[in-house]
Enzyme design. Structure first.
Site, PDB file in Angstrom:
ATOM      1  N   TYR A 153       1.074  -1.008  -0.060  1.00  0.00           N
ATOM      2  CA  TYR A 153       0.150   0.038  -0.220  1.00  0.00           C
ATOM      3  C   TYR A 153       0.577   1.135  -0.257  1.00  0.00           C
ATOM      4  O   TYR A 153      -0.050   2.430  -0.564  1.00  0.00           O
ATOM      5  CB  TYR A 153      -1.676   0.291   1.477  1.00  0.00           C
ATOM      6  N   LYS A 160      -3.354   7.943   2.971  1.00  0.00           N
ATOM      7  CA  LYS A 160      -4.477   8.593   3.976  1.00  0.00           C
ATOM      8  C   LYS A 160      -3.926   8.715   5.101  1.00  0.00           C
ATOM      9  O   LYS A 160      -5.091   8.907   5.783  1.00  0.00           O
ATOM     10  CB  LYS A 160      -4.503   6.324   3.906  1.00  0.00           C
TER      11      LYS A 160
END
Ligand SMILES: NC(=O)c1ccc[n+]([C@@H]2O[C@H](COP(=O)([O-])OP(=O)(O)OC[C@H]3O[C@@H](n4cnc5c(N)ncnc54)[C@H](O)[C@@H]3O)[C@@H](O)[C@H]2O)c1
Length: 254
Positions: A153, A160
């Site tokens: 990720y 995020k």
């Protein structure tokens, strides 16, 4: 009677009928909301997908990195609804070099693109919509739990983490306007954004082990309903919060 009866909601981020935003728009309509969609780039595809909603809504073009499109958004929304009681931020993207285990070598230009689209855009969208939002309105953004480092990720995880912080600062500064800002941390779902993450299938295994309620990567329904709840008047005193809709995986170690 639906929990969004009479509410006007702007939903960003529909690309396909697997998009989280598509399911949010559908659930919101089922609960009585009037929807306006925004789409990025492939507008004819987005308009075609919009026809699959119970009541096909208008689709406006919005590239969150385009200052002119951001600046004109309120006027363009006003052509369809006279205000916004809800805004859904369901936007994320990172160049391939920012994902998939290349963390140590991703150049700043690519990191910066990921942060602009996936993090700063929450503030840009909130400010673009502010002139239309009365007291009691709600902004909801889509998060992926950024309290841990995940396989593959990479810089999207950093984006995020920034989104989580951005939502708290927005909650601070928009609270006096009576506007709530919350994030929904979704478990992994099979969408176009997910396809761009190398090794996304690792998440299936992780959630299979961790989620006490179980987790179906092909069912965005629980996330859509959670988002509708956050948009509704049933969370009137909640802001700066991250609600996990992930089968409970975030709470379980191992
Ligand atoms: N799919 C998952 O597993 C998952 C889990 C948690 C959170 N999320 C988040 O949910 C949100 C929606 O993603 P999704 O999974 O539905 O995938 P998706 O690919 O269907 O949606 C991503 C959307 O971002 C839009 N977008 C990209 N660049 C943009 C730009 N410059 N301006 C405006 N829009 C732009 C795309 O057009 C697309 O509609 C994202 O923030 C994503 O990070 C996804």
């Amino acid at each position: 009677m639906g929990i969004l009866d009479g509410k006007r909601v702007l939903v960003t981020g529909v690309l396909t009928d697997a998009s989280i935003a598509f399911h949010v728009a559908r659930a919101a309509q089922q609960e009585g909301a009037t929807i306006v969609l925004t789409g990025f780039g492939r507008l004819s595809l987005v308009r075609r997908i919009a026809q699959r909603l119970p009541e096909p809504p208008p689709v406006l073009e919005l590239d969150v990195t385009d200052q002119e499109q951001i600046a004109s958004l309120a006027d363009r929304v006003r052509e369809h609804v006279d205000g916004l009681d809800g805004v859904v931020h369901s936007i994320g993207n990172a160049p391939q070099s920012a994902l998939g285990g290349n963390f140590l070598n991703t150049p700043w230009e690519d990191v910066s693109a990921a942060l602009h689209i996936s993090t700063y855009s929450l503030k840009a969208l909130a400010m673009a919509a502010l002139p239309l939002m009365p007291r009691g309105a709600a902004i909801v953004g889509m998060d992926f739990d950024a309290s841990l480092a995940w396989p593959g990720y990479d810089w999207m995880g950093v984006a995020k983490a920034g989104l989580e912080s951005c939502a708290r600062y927005l909650a601070r500064d928009l609270g006096p306007h009576g506007i709530r800002v919350n994030l929904l941390a979704a478990g992994p779902l099979r969408t176009m954004a997910a396809k761009s993450i190398p090794g996304f299938s690792d998440f299936e295994e992780l959630w299979g082990k961790r989620a006490p309620l179980g987790w179906n990567l092909s069912d965005p329904g629980p996330v859509a309903r959670g988002c509708v709840a956050l948009l509704s008047d049933w969370f009137p005193a909640t802001t700066g919060e991250i609600v996990h809709v992930d089968g409970g995986a975030h709470a379980i170690g191992g």
